[in-house]
Scaffold this motif. Structure first.
Motif, mmCIF file in Angstrom:
data_model
loop_
_atom_site.group_PDB
_atom_site.id
_atom_site.type_symbol
_atom_site.label_atom_id
_atom_site.label_comp_id
_atom_site.label_asym_id
_atom_site.label_seq_id
_atom_site.Cartn_x
_atom_site.Cartn_y
_atom_site.Cartn_z
ATOM 1 N N ASN A 96 0.848 -1.190 0.000
ATOM 2 C CA ASN A 96 0.000 0.000 0.000
ATOM 3 C C ASN A 96 0.884 1.239 0.000
ATOM 4 N N ASP A 97 0.330 2.398 0.350
ATOM 5 C CA ASP A 97 1.114 3.627 0.303
ATOM 6 C C ASP A 97 1.739 3.986 1.649
ATOM 7 N N LYS A 98 1.605 3.113 2.638
ATOM 8 C CA LYS A 98 2.140 3.414 3.973
ATOM 9 C C LYS A 98 3.160 2.374 4.435
ATOM 10 N N ASP A 99 2.796 1.112 4.360
ATOM 11 C CA ASP A 99 3.648 0.050 4.891
ATOM 12 C C ASP A 99 4.563 -0.497 3.800
ATOM 13 N N LEU A 100 5.742 -0.945 4.211
ATOM 14 C CA LEU A 100 6.767 -1.392 3.271
ATOM 15 C C LEU A 100 6.821 -2.912 3.208
#
Length: 227
Positions: free
Chosen positions: A85-89
């Motif tokens: 997603n755009d937050k977690d790596l």
């Protein structure tokens, strides 16, 4: 405005793909044929695109989305989905291989009950076998996850550990270094010896370097001849 421009860009890309597909269908002769695939290997989310190193391999029908890092000589094989997603790596380490139909994703919450972020970290020289499912977990170096195994959120698999085929770990399970766990729910079975670690290390090398073996041989010959 940013979202509007993103939608316009996506529409133009799809239109271009449709025109290409139509162009391939028009010729009536069989003298020339070309395989056309609309599948997108890398999909950005909110302008955050996957990072893929130059010498890694992604199969034509594999999918990487969002904040994903594919490091040197790592490989993602057919049908695998790395759903960032755009937050977690989601980070896949050096020479690790993600085999067919593996699914890797992050928990919907940004922070786990343990207090750690909902990231997925896969270390170096790891083998994630076919059909495994990983969610917000940490996999150490030289680990092996068996076919169809399920590693839920908060789990930690330490260096050299192995999870057997079809094993299901309970959330927040920690597997100590060099142990084999199996079953549903997974439990300790035995220790992993050094010979097994060496074997799985060789498997990791074979998965990527078999793709580039000819190139490496030619480069080696060139260096020997010119230096």
């Amino acid at each position: 405005m940013k979202r509007f421009s993103l939608n316009i860009t996506r529409s133009l890309r799809c239109s271009n793909a449709s025109v290409d597909y139509l162009g391939l269908k028009i010729p009536k002769t069989n003298k020339h044929s070309e395989v056309f695939a609309k599948h997108r290997q890398q999909i950005p989310i909110n302008n955050i695109a996957p990072y893929v190193s130059n010498d890694s391999f992604i199969a034509p029908n594999a999918t990487l989305t969002g904040r994903v890092g594919l490091l040197e000589a790592a490989s993602v094989w057919y049908g695998a989905i790395i759903n960032g997603n755009d937050k977690d790596l989601i980070r896949i380490g050096f020479l690790s291989n993600i085999q067919d139909n593996v699914v890797i994703n992050c928990a919907p919450k940004s922070q786990l009950d343990s207090g750690y972020p909902a990231d997925v970290t896969i270390g170096k020289l790891c083998t994630i076998n076919q059909g495994a499912i990983l969610t917000s977990c940490t996999i150490g170096d030289i680990c092996t996850i068996g076919q169809g195994a399920i590693i839920p959120e908060g789990c930690v698999v330490e260096y050299g550990a192995m999870v057997a085929d079809g094993a299901v770990l309970s959330p927040y399970t920690q597997i100590p270094s060099k142990q084999l766990w199996a079953g549903n729910p997974a439990k300790y079975v035995r220790d992993v010896d050094d010979d097994e670690l060496v074997m799985w290390t060789r498997v990791s090398f074979v998965y990527i370097y078999s793709l580039y073996s000819i190139l490496y041989v030619l480069c080696s010959i060139y260096i020997l001849l010119h230096y």
